[in-house]
Design a protein around this motif. Structure first.
Motif, PDB file in Angstrom:
ATOM      1  N   LYS A 478       0.842  -1.199   0.000  1.00  0.00           N
ATOM      2  CA  LYS A 478       0.000   0.000   0.000  1.00  0.00           C
ATOM      3  C   LYS A 478       0.878   1.250   0.000  1.00  0.00           C
ATOM      4  O   LYS A 478       1.964   1.248   0.594  1.00  0.00           O
ATOM      5  N   MET A 479       0.347   2.300  -0.646  1.00  0.00           N
ATOM      6  CA  MET A 479       1.078   3.572  -0.597  1.00  0.00           C
ATOM      7  C   MET A 479       0.581   4.398   0.589  1.00  0.00           C
ATOM      8  O   MET A 479      -0.618   4.660   0.691  1.00  0.00           O
ATOM      9  N   PHE A 480       1.492   4.782   1.465  1.00  0.00           N
ATOM     10  CA  PHE A 480       1.176   5.715   2.541  1.00  0.00           C
ATOM     11  C   PHE A 480       1.793   7.059   2.177  1.00  0.00           C
ATOM     12  O   PHE A 480       2.789   7.110   1.464  1.00  0.00           O
ATOM     13  N   LEU A 481       1.175   8.134   2.662  1.00  0.00           N
ATOM     14  CA  LEU A 481       1.718   9.460   2.349  1.00  0.00           C
ATOM     15  C   LEU A 481       2.092  10.168   3.647  1.00  0.00           C
ATOM     16  O   LEU A 481       1.325  10.161   4.615  1.00  0.00           O
ATOM     17  N   GLN A 482       3.289  10.776   3.652  1.00  0.00           N
ATOM     18  CA  GLN A 482       3.681  11.579   4.813  1.00  0.00           C
ATOM     19  C   GLN A 482       3.797  13.037   4.367  1.00  0.00           C
ATOM     20  O   GLN A 482       4.458  13.328   3.362  1.00  0.00           O
ATOM     21  N   PRO A 483       3.127  13.964   5.108  1.00  0.00           N
ATOM     22  CA  PRO A 483       3.131  15.365   4.658  1.00  0.00           C
ATOM     23  C   PRO A 483       4.479  16.044   4.846  1.00  0.00           C
ATOM     24  O   PRO A 483       5.247  15.695   5.733  1.00  0.00           O
ATOM     25  N   LYS A 484       4.723  17.043   3.976  1.00  0.00           N
ATOM     26  CA  LYS A 484       5.913  17.891   4.125  1.00  0.00           C
ATOM     27  C   LYS A 484       5.396  19.317   4.300  1.00  0.00           C
ATOM     28  O   LYS A 484       4.486  19.733   3.569  1.00  0.00           O
ATOM     29  N   GLU A 496       5.509  12.573   0.856  1.00  0.00           N
ATOM     30  CA  GLU A 496       6.395  11.483   0.419  1.00  0.00           C
ATOM     31  C   GLU A 496       5.611  10.180   0.426  1.00  0.00           C
ATOM     32  O   GLU A 496       4.895   9.876   1.383  1.00  0.00           O
ATOM     33  N   ALA A 497       5.752   9.432  -0.674  1.00  0.00           N
ATOM     34  CA  ALA A 497       5.081   8.133  -0.762  1.00  0.00           C
ATOM     35  C   ALA A 497       5.970   7.082  -0.112  1.00  0.00           C
ATOM     36  O   ALA A 497       7.126   6.932  -0.493  1.00  0.00           O
ATOM     37  N   LEU A 498       5.432   6.373   0.880  1.00  0.00           N
ATOM     38  CA  LEU A 498       6.201   5.330   1.569  1.00  0.00           C
ATOM     39  C   LEU A 498       5.404   4.031   1.528  1.00  0.00           C
ATOM     40  O   LEU A 498       4.197   4.034   1.747  1.00  0.00           O
ATOM     41  N   VAL A 499       6.102   2.958   1.220  1.00  0.00           N
ATOM     42  CA  VAL A 499       5.386   1.699   1.033  1.00  0.00           C
ATOM     43  C   VAL A 499       5.143   0.988   2.366  1.00  0.00           C
ATOM     44  O   VAL A 499       5.951   1.072   3.286  1.00  0.00           O
ATOM     45  N   ARG A 500       3.989   0.349   2.487  1.00  0.00           N
ATOM     46  CA  ARG A 500       3.680  -0.505   3.637  1.00  0.00           C
ATOM     47  C   ARG A 500       3.186  -1.831   3.090  1.00  0.00           C
ATOM     48  O   ARG A 500       2.478  -1.856   2.072  1.00  0.00           O
ATOM     49  N   TRP A 501       3.532  -2.898   3.772  1.00  0.00           N
ATOM     50  CA  TRP A 501       3.070  -4.231   3.363  1.00  0.00           C
ATOM     51  C   TRP A 501       2.049  -4.678   4.391  1.00  0.00           C
ATOM     52  O   TRP A 501       2.408  -4.978   5.518  1.00  0.00           O
ATOM     53  N   GLU A 502       0.776  -4.686   3.971  1.00  0.00           N
ATOM     54  CA  GLU A 502      -0.267  -5.099   4.908  1.00  0.00           C
ATOM     55  C   GLU A 502      -0.611  -6.555   4.659  1.00  0.00           C
ATOM     56  O   GLU A 502      -1.393  -6.882   3.772  1.00  0.00           O
ATOM     57  N   SER A 503       0.022  -7.412   5.465  1.00  0.00           N
ATOM     58  CA  SER A 503      -0.150  -8.846   5.258  1.00  0.00           C
ATOM     59  C   SER A 503      -1.315  -9.342   6.114  1.00  0.00           C
ATOM     60  O   SER A 503      -1.391  -9.014   7.297  1.00  0.00           O
ATOM     61  N   PRO A 504      -2.238 -10.123   5.526  1.00  0.00           N
ATOM     62  CA  PRO A 504      -3.385 -10.588   6.312  1.00  0.00           C
ATOM     63  C   PRO A 504      -2.954 -11.501   7.468  1.00  0.00           C
ATOM     64  O   PRO A 504      -3.644 -11.602   8.464  1.00  0.00           O
ATOM     65  N   THR A 505      -1.785 -12.143   7.337  1.00  0.00           N
ATOM     66  CA  THR A 505      -1.358 -13.055   8.405  1.00  0.00           C
ATOM     67  C   THR A 505      -0.357 -12.410   9.358  1.00  0.00           C
ATOM     68  O   THR A 505      -0.378 -12.655  10.558  1.00  0.00           O
ATOM     69  N   GLU A 506       0.537 -11.545   8.811  1.00  0.00           N
ATOM     70  CA  GLU A 506       1.634 -11.000   9.628  1.00  0.00           C
ATOM     71  C   GLU A 506       1.366  -9.589  10.135  1.00  0.00           C
ATOM     72  O   GLU A 506       2.153  -9.044  10.895  1.00  0.00           O
ATOM     73  N   GLY A 507       0.286  -8.957   9.676  1.00  0.00           N
ATOM     74  CA  GLY A 507       0.022  -7.576  10.051  1.00  0.00           C
ATOM     75  C   GLY A 507       0.838  -6.612   9.206  1.00  0.00           C
ATOM     76  O   GLY A 507       1.319  -6.980   8.142  1.00  0.00           O
ATOM     77  N   LYS A 508       0.993  -5.368   9.722  1.00  0.00           N
ATOM     78  CA  LYS A 508       1.676  -4.339   8.927  1.00  0.00           C
ATOM     79  C   LYS A 508       3.190  -4.526   8.996  1.00  0.00           C
ATOM     80  O   LYS A 508       3.752  -4.637  10.074  1.00  0.00           O
ATOM     81  N   ARG A 509       3.826  -4.565   7.828  1.00  0.00           N
ATOM     82  CA  ARG A 509       5.287  -4.691   7.786  1.00  0.00           C
ATOM     83  C   ARG A 509       5.874  -3.383   7.291  1.00  0.00           C
ATOM     84  O   ARG A 509       5.362  -2.784   6.342  1.00  0.00           O
ATOM     85  N   TYR A 510       6.997  -2.967   7.913  1.00  0.00           N
ATOM     86  CA  TYR A 510       7.636  -1.701   7.553  1.00  0.00           C
ATOM     87  C   TYR A 510       8.783  -1.941   6.574  1.00  0.00           C
ATOM     88  O   TYR A 510       9.376  -3.023   6.547  1.00  0.00           O
ATOM     89  N   PRO A 511       9.106  -0.891   5.789  1.00  0.00           N
ATOM     90  CA  PRO A 511      10.103  -1.074   4.723  1.00  0.00           C
ATOM     91  C   PRO A 511      11.437  -1.655   5.195  1.00  0.00           C
ATOM     92  O   PRO A 511      12.051  -2.417   4.466  1.00  0.00           O
TER      93      PRO A 511
END
Ligand code: C2E
Ligand code: CA
Ligand code: CA
Length: 714
Positions: A478-484, A496-511
């Motif tokens: 998923k694309m997350f956005l952080q304001p500047k 800034e576009a920052l990627v997040r991996w939302e896994s149905p089994t593992e939960g949210k994973r960070y880059p």
């Protein structure tokens, strides 16, 4: 004596088969890399040519134009010809011709959804033998509407086949059921080998011995040959490396004949050297002392000197954390076999130099014996930092190796012992690195830590690698956005576009858990292109719903930037969504800029001319070169969080930061401070003249839907 002769023959034969196995493994690696490259090229091209999973392109574009588009990509790829096959089997090719591919496997398989590598075919154009690679093209509904293919000349593949053992050994790809497919053009083995299918070879009476692990001894014209083979994973192709027994025999002979002679010669040489050294020492005692502390192969310090230097180093850095490493090159003896001792020594020199470049002034390295290196680095000992240190050593070695005329593929084994505080004697420290290094070797894994938790991390990465493709297809990224924000006016100026991996089994994973791995295995290209597309979709949505767009910045990895198709793919995506390029900012990390500076400067020039904004990311995390700033001509300088923390801590940090801000200002760059968490930090930055900031104080990265909150607040 007889026992010894028998024993040495057995040991040497075993050794010989191992080394052929390793040559075969190296060959398989480079063979697979070639095909990976073909499919990467096809996938990138598919994105540009068909746009975003749309079948409109084929319906709305004239054949001549399609053919011109394809030609553009053919020029930049190793393909001779590229083509798009409509689902009626008719293909439009980059050379302007039209082909009927009905009935050909490469078309029939791909239209059913499989990537395909064809069996050898006769080219209708050049009469040469060619191989065709194809991928299916999907429309918006996920239906296959066409096939994209590239034709590759067999000579291109032939030239990638290795000759080994001073020209006596060869590698070739043969089909289980038909003839030799790919072989080095300079091959001189008998025609039976050239034209026999592997099945026939293997089943024939000429096989006189079969060893465990895919090795046979084969008799041909009264000559014995060792053949090591492995399936390639493409079709029914098998990769085999063939070495005549004469190579083994000559080694045995050398050893037997040489033993007595070598002993006498060594004794003689030893006496001479000692006499000479005593003479030298008497004459130039200082010079001798220095020379005896130097390893002549690497030009670095010896193990003895290394050990002597450790205690003072630890004493001067009392309470500080260090990482101790023991590293060796896997199957180094194969390099000697393949390229000779001189090349082997050159490699050791390069590896030592690369390690030295990475470890900094508070680090030490020495070659202990053969290809074994001991390393000590002053560093944090959290798992990410350790992995980053190890990876930068490998990266630097690869960078230096890429400049060599011969392209080597080296793999390393690391034994690592992190020390939060040094409490032991140096010998005990390296006993521990040796212990884990041996364990790594035994278990055939690239890196072993003195901590069990680190071992678990390696297993975790393997799991991630196994699930990434499926996760991508299931839209888990998923694309997350952080304001500047502009610091003075508190105005929202970008995201800034920052990627997040939302896994149905593992939960949210960070880059940090997956990006370094994706950079290594190339998957990052997929992620980065996806993020560009997501950013374009968001901006298009803003424009369409009357919201004034703000620029979105996307992180661009090195692997993507250096891909020859990068520029075209990027432009195509932006044009597909009709996005003015000023709304897309490309973040390139400072460290990438030191490598390939010329290539990158040209690329950045082109991107800027087109209208994109360029940001230097993480400035302050690498060498923080000011010369770089002058040369790169980026629009934005993003100052790393670590730099800000340093400026808060001491006066000199403040001075450096203020100097950088002034310099960047004089170069007309916008300065943005990253990772701002407190009002004190924001105030300090305003005082130092920094214009923009990003950080948890202003807003965390959030999904696009929640980002609207920031837009409405202004
Ligand atoms: P980065 O480009 O330096 O991104 C900024 C990172 O700092 C983000 O971490 C962000 O969440 C974090 N951050 C922002 N404000 C604060 C703050 O006030 N305090 C602290 N402690 N952290 C803050 P994130 O999202 O975990 O990303 C980490 C890195 O992963 C990024 O560093 C970037 O190098 C990489 N990355 C993230 N997304 C992508 C991507 O789509 N493609 C590529 N190639 N790399 C990506
Ligand atoms: Ca960034
Ligand atoms: Ca950054």
């Amino acid at each position: 004596m007889l026992w010894f002769a028998g024993y040495s023959r057995k040991a040497l034969t075993e050794n010989f088969i191992n080394s052929i196995n390793e040559v075969n493994r190296q060959q398989l690696f480079s063979f697979k890399r070639i095909f990976d490259l073909q499919f990467n090229t096809l996938e990138l091209c598919a994105r540009v040519i068909t746009g975003l999973n749309s079948s409109d392109y084929l319906n709305t574009t004239a054949d001549s134009e399609i053919s011109e588009d394809l030609d553009l990509f053919t020029e930049k790829s190793p393909f001779e010809v590229m083509f798009i096959n409509r689902n009626n089997g008719i293909a439009i090719a980059s050379d302007g011709d039209v082909y009927d591919n009905n009935g050909y496997d490469f078309y029939e398989n791909a239209i059913q959804g499989d990537n395909c590598v064809s069996q050898p075919l006769k080219s209708p154009i050049s009469d040469d033998t060619v191989i065709v690679c194809t991928i299916p093209l999907y429309d918006k509904l996920g239906q296959i509407f066409a096939v994209l293919g590239g034709v590759i000349n067999i000579n291109y593949l032939n030239s990638a086949m290795m000759v080994s053992y001073d020209g006596h050994g060869y590698s070739l790809v043969t089909s289980k059921t038909s003839n030799t497919i790919i072989a080095h053009t300079a091959n001189t083995w008998p025609s039976e080998f050239e034209n026999a299918s592997f099945i026939n070879l293997y089943a024939s009476n000429n096989v006189i011995k079969r060893f465990n692990g895919n090795c046979i001894i084969y008799r041909l014209h009264d000559l014995l040959r060792y053949v090591v083979y492995v399936p390639t994973g493409y079709n029914d192709w098998v990769l085999a490396t063939i070495v005549p027994e004469s190579v083994l025999k000559s080694r045995l002979k050398q050893i037997r004949k040489g033993t007595a002679f070598t002993f006498l010669m060594n004794l003689f040489a030893f006496v001479c050297i000692i006499t000479f050294l005593v003479f030298l020492q008497a004459k130039h005692s200082n010079e001798f002392a220095r020379a005896s502390n130097l390893d002549t192969v690497t030009n670095g310090i010896t193990l003895k000197r290394f050990m002597e230097k450790l205690n003072p180093l630890f004493k001067n850095n009392r309470g500080k954390s260090f990482i101790a490493m023991c590293m060796d090159i896997n199957e180094f003896r194969v390099i000697n076999e393949l390229y000779g001792f001189q090349a082997g020594n050159r490699l050791l020199y390069i590896v030592h130099k690369a390690v030295k470049n990475v470890i900094g002034i508070d680090g030490l390295v020495c070659r202990s014996a053969n290809d074994l290196f001991y390393i000590i680095i002053k560093s944090d000992t959290d798992k990410n930092t350790i992995i980053a240190e190890k990876d930068s050593i490998i990266e630097e070695i690869n960078r230096l190796l890429s400049k060599e005329s011969t392209q080597y593929v080296l793999n390393f084994t690391f034994g690592i012992y992190p020390m939060q505080k040094v409490t032991e004697e140096p010998v005990h420290i390296f006993e521990k690195t040796n212990q884990v290094h041996n364990r790594a070797k035994k278990n055939n894994i690239p890196c072993e830590f003195y901590l069990q938790s680190e071992h678990e991390q390696v297993i975790r990465q393997k799991l991630i690698e196994n699930s990434m493709q499926e996760a991508f297809e299931n839209c888990e990224f998923k694309m997350f956005l952080q304001p500047k924000f502009e610091l003075l006016s508190k105005r929202l100026v970008g995201a800034e576009a920052l990627v997040r991996w939302e896994s149905p089994t593992e939960g949210k994973r960070y880059p940090c858990d997956f990006i370094p791995l994706f950079e290594k295995n190339g998957f990052i290209i997929k992620i980065d292109l996806y993020m560009i597309e997501k950013a374009c979709q968001t901006i298009r949505r803003w424009i369409d719903s009357g919201i004034e767009p703000i620029p979105i910045s996307v992180n661009q990895s090195k692997v993507l930037l250096l891909n020859p198709l990068y520029y075209d793919v990027l432009i195509n995506t932006v044009e597909n969504y009709r996005i003015p390029p000023k709304y897309i900012e490309l973040e390139i990390t400072e460290t990438i800029m030191y490598e390939n500076t010329k290539v990158l400067n040209e690329l950045i020039g082109k991107l800027k001319n087109y209208g994109f904004r360029i940001a230097v990311d993480d400035f302050g995390s690498g060498y923080s070169s000011l010369v770089l700033l002058r040369d790169i001509k980026a629009d934005v300088l993003k100052i790393d969080k670590a730099f800000i923390t340093r400026a808060e801590d001491d006066v000199s940090g403040k001075k450096i930061l203020s100097g950088i801000i002034q310099l960047a200002d004089s170069l007309n760059m916008i300065i943005l401070a990253e990772g701002i968490e407190t009002n004190e930090q924001a105030d300090l930055l305003i005082r130092l003249g920094c214009r923009e900031a990003q950080g948890f104080l202003f807003g965390k990265p959030v999904p696009e839907e929640s980002f609207v909150r920031f837009q409405q607040a202004v």
